[in-house]
Every structure is written in C-alpha cells, then in structure tokens.
Motif scaffolding. Structure first.
Motif, PDB file in Angstrom:
ATOM      1  N   ASP A   1      -3.962  -0.577  -4.262  1.00 45.91           N
ATOM      2  CA  ASP A   1      -4.957   0.498  -4.180  1.00 45.91           C
ATOM      3  C   ASP A   1      -6.089   0.052  -3.265  1.00 45.91           C
TER       4      ASP A   1
ATOM      5  N   TYR B   1       0.827  -1.215   0.000  1.00 49.34           N
ATOM      6  CA  TYR B   1       0.000   0.000   0.000  1.00 49.34           C
ATOM      7  C   TYR B   1       0.860   1.264   0.000  1.00 49.34           C
TER       8      TYR B   1
ATOM      9  N   PRO C   1      -9.691   0.027  -1.472  1.00 47.37           N
ATOM     10  CA  PRO C   1     -11.044   0.416  -1.885  1.00 47.37           C
ATOM     11  C   PRO C   1     -11.588   1.537  -0.995  1.00 47.37           C
ATOM     12  N   LYS C   2     -12.617   2.220  -1.474  1.00 47.11           N
ATOM     13  CA  LYS C   2     -13.208   3.303  -0.681  1.00 47.11           C
ATOM     14  C   LYS C   2     -13.849   2.774   0.596  1.00 47.11           C
ATOM     15  N   HIS C   3     -14.441   1.579   0.497  1.00 43.85           N
ATOM     16  CA  HIS C   3     -15.082   0.977   1.664  1.00 43.85           C
ATOM     17  C   HIS C   3     -14.431  -0.383   1.936  1.00 43.85           C
TER      18      HIS C   3
END
Length: 434
Positions: free
Chosen positions: A211, A205, A213-215
C-alpha cells in the motif's frame, strides 16, 4: 584535500564511484527499519537514525581518513539487536535498554580505537574464529529472511521448523525477487540489490501486497527525539540487566566486520602499504565507533564498514570524495521516509536481500583451515549455534569456549592468546550464571 592527483583519479570518477556504492548499499534504509521495527522501534525513528549514523560515519571516513569506504548499520548486528537481545528476553528488556548497550559498546569502541588495544584484540582472535563469526551471521540472517517470508515456518516439537506454503503470495514474490536479483548480480549490473527491490516492490504494489502512502516525500523527523545521551544512565542499565555479554558481542562482531572490510577494500584500491598495514588506520577505525555511538543516540543498531564499498572502488573510487558523495546521497534519501516505511513493511521485498547478504557473508568459510578437529569444531559450533538459537552472542560463546579447551587437550595451550582464555571464562560465566 582528497589528493586526487596522487591517487591517479578525478572528481568525475570519484562521484560516479560514490553513486555506485550508494546504489549497492541503499537497501539498508529499507531493511534496517524492517528488522528493528520487530523490536518495537518506530520505523520512522530507525529510518532517520540509519541516515544520521551513516552520514556521520561515512563523512568521517571521507573527510578525516580519506578512504572511499562507507559506514552504515551492519547487517547481522540489527538482527542480533532485535532477535537475540529484545525479543529473546520475552519482554524483560525494552529496545531502550538495548540501545543503552549499543551506546555503551560505542563509547568503549571509541576508547579502544584511540589506543593500540583494538589492533591487539584483533590479532588475539584466531582467524578461523573470525571467519566463522561472519559465516554464522550469514546463515542467521538468511534464516530470518526465509522465516519472515513464510518459506519456512514453525512445526511440531519433533521437527521445530518445516516448509511453509510455497504457493502463498509472499513466498512466490520472495522467490521471484531472489532469482531476479541474483541474475542481475551474476550479470554484474551495478546496484543489483536496489534494482531487485525496486522491481519486486512494483510487483507487490500491482498485486495489492504494498500500500503506497499518500505522500512519497516528507521532511525528516524523529518521532521519539534523541533516545540516549547520558553515559551514566546507559552503564547503569547494563549493570541492572547484566548485559555484559551483549555489549561484548556488539564490540566483537563490529570489530572483525569493520577491520576485515577496511583492509579488503583498501587492498582492492591499492591503498595498503608495502608491509600490508593500513595508512591512517587509527583515524579510519574511529569511523564505525563514532557512528555506532551516534546511531544509538537516535535509534539504530551498531555501524560497520560496508563491504559494498568495494563496488565503488571497482568503479574507480580511490579517495574520501567517494565517501562524501555517498553521504550526500543518503541525505537526499532522508526525504523519502514515507515510501521507505511502506516498502519495509512488506517481507517479500526485504527477504530476498537477507538471503543474498547471508550468501555473501558465508563465503568467508573458504578461508577456514579445516585440516584438524581442534580448529574445525569451534568454527562449526559458531556457525551451527547462531541460527539454531537465534543468538549471535551464544554462537560466539560456544566457539570461544571450545577453542581453548581443544588446544589444551592437544597440548598446544601456549599457542592460545591469554585474552582468549579470559573470553572463554567470561562466556562460561555468562551462559551458566547470567
């Protein structure tokens, strides 16, 4: 219900053992989607299917058989599904057709588990061939790990494979993950593989390879719903694409994998009878076959008993309460689909695990009898052909054909079980005509 006093254990000890087993095997929810995604199966589908089949099989082992053994999609079987069945067909066989073969194998497996034939089939296969199958699969999945990370790459026609760019980010992170995880294992740290993936993921990371995730949490869902449910349609696809050898290979590998693991873990836990037999054997042997059938319906490769269950036994697990704890924790893990999907897409995080699991599996060759060529060559062929052809079934075929031929040449044809002659003929038909 679990007879805790009889097994000299407590609720606390069983729950802690279940947590230990979970931490040692939870990598499968990341690795399985990563491997099956290469066959075109949506990662979200595989993730939930992995959890469903694991929960079903493990709850069966805990509630019905009362064993501290976890069931989950088997390593090697997922690679066989992807590389030997789907990708090797070059577009002729879709993952849906491949799941039909898993579904059929699961149904046949359930039937075999309800009869004494499963135990007879196990005794018919020479021990050396059983050990070679496990070792060959270990070499195969270790090879996949090195290839997916870019440590080895395709070469020219003369060499076929060669070293890749060892200074690439993927190769360097793979080496780090491998060394770090093995150090934890040498130090006997519980959940070493999971911790290794976690630390490798954090580095990925911060270096831009992963990448997020948003959630991180989301409600479990199956993008394509139930994939397989009609046995008639499934059998029709097997006949149409002549996938008899694939079905047989699924059954054979799962058969040895699960039986060997169950006996080994039960022995470690002191649960075997004085004559060496497994109590409630038929109930226990139904666990992987039911999980395989259910898993195929939702979208994952065959299930098997996980040798990582021995970690829970070492922590004190003796009853099915350990398995129930594992199942509950996998249900909780189903909420983390987005995070697992992101991690499984980074080869440098999953590749070290493939190499480590491969190393653990090849240890079975220590039990092989290397004293005579009629035993040695079939074992060698199985182990050699699997990684070179990227096909577990082809490796099994070469070994099962060579073994009876050499025994006949040695004048020991009576020592070979009749089923082995039948398997040899079927494999010859498959390799030459199908």
């Amino acid at each position: 219900m679990f007879q805790l006093e009889k097994h000299n254990t407590t609720v606390k000890r069983e729950v802690l053992a279940g947590i230990t087993t979970f931490l040692t095997m939870v990598y499968i929810i990341i690795l399985n989607p990563a491997i099956l995604a290469q066959a075109g199966v949506p990662s979200d589908q595989v993730f939930i299917a992995t959890i469903i089949s694991t929960v079903v099989g493990t709850l069966w082992m805990g509630l019905v058989a009362n064993y501290p053994i976890a069931i989950a999609p088997g390593m090697g079987l997922n690679a066989f599904f992807t590389f030997s069945v789907v990708l090797a067909s070059k577009g002729e066989i879709s993952y849906m057709t491949a799941f039909a073969s898993v579904f059929v194998a699961g149904i046949i497996f359930v039937i075999l588990s309800l009869t004494p034939f499963r135990e007879k089939l196990i005794s018919a296969i020479p021990n050396n061939l059983k050990y070679s199958i496990t070792a060959g699969i270990g070499l195969f999945i270790a090879f996949l790990g090195l290839r997916s990370s870019g440590i080895i790459v395709a070469s020219d026609d003369a060499n076929l494979i060669t070293l890749g760019d060892l200074t690439s980010a993927s190769a360097l992170l793979t080496f780090f993950g491998l060394i770090f995880t093995v150090v934890l294992m040498v130090r006997r740290v519980p959940g070493a593989i999971f911790i290794g993936m976690l630390v490798t993921g954090i580095i990925a990371y911060f270096t831009g390879m992963l990448d997020m995730p948003k959630h991180l949490v989301a409600a479990p869902h199956l993008p394509e719903g139930i994939l397989m449910w009609n046995p008639i349609d499934a059998f029709a696809e097997i006949i149409e694409y002549s996938l008899y050898g694939v079905v047989f290979s699924f059954i054979l590998v799962t058969l040895f994998d699960t039986t060997g693991t169950m006996v080994g873990v039960a022995k470690q836990a002191g649960l075997l009878k004085e004559d060496g037999k497994l109590p409630r054997a038929r109930k226990a042997l139904l666990g992987d076959s039911i999980a395989t059938t259910v898993g195929a319906m939702f979208g994952t490769s065959p299930n098997a008993a996980f040798v990582e269950s021995s970690a829970g036994v070492a922590a004190g697990g003796r009853t099915g309460l350990t398995a129930v704890t594992v199942a509950v924790l996998f249900i909780v893990a189903s909420l983390f689909g987005p995070l697992v999907g992101a991690v499984s897409g980074v080869a440098a995080i999953t590749s070290p695990v493939l190499v480590i699991v491969g190393a653990l599996m090849i240890s079975s060759i220590k039990d092989v009898d290397w004293s005579s060529m009629d035993e040695t060559l079939p074992v060698f062929l199985v182990m050699l052909i699997m990684p070179l052809t990227s096909s577990i079934s082809t490796g099994i075929a070469f070994g099962f054909i060579a073994y009876p031929i050499l025994k006949i040449a040695k004048g020991e044809w009576k020592k070979v079980h009749p089923l082995l002659y039948l398997f040899a003929i079927l494999f010859i038909v498959q390799l030459v005509f199908l």
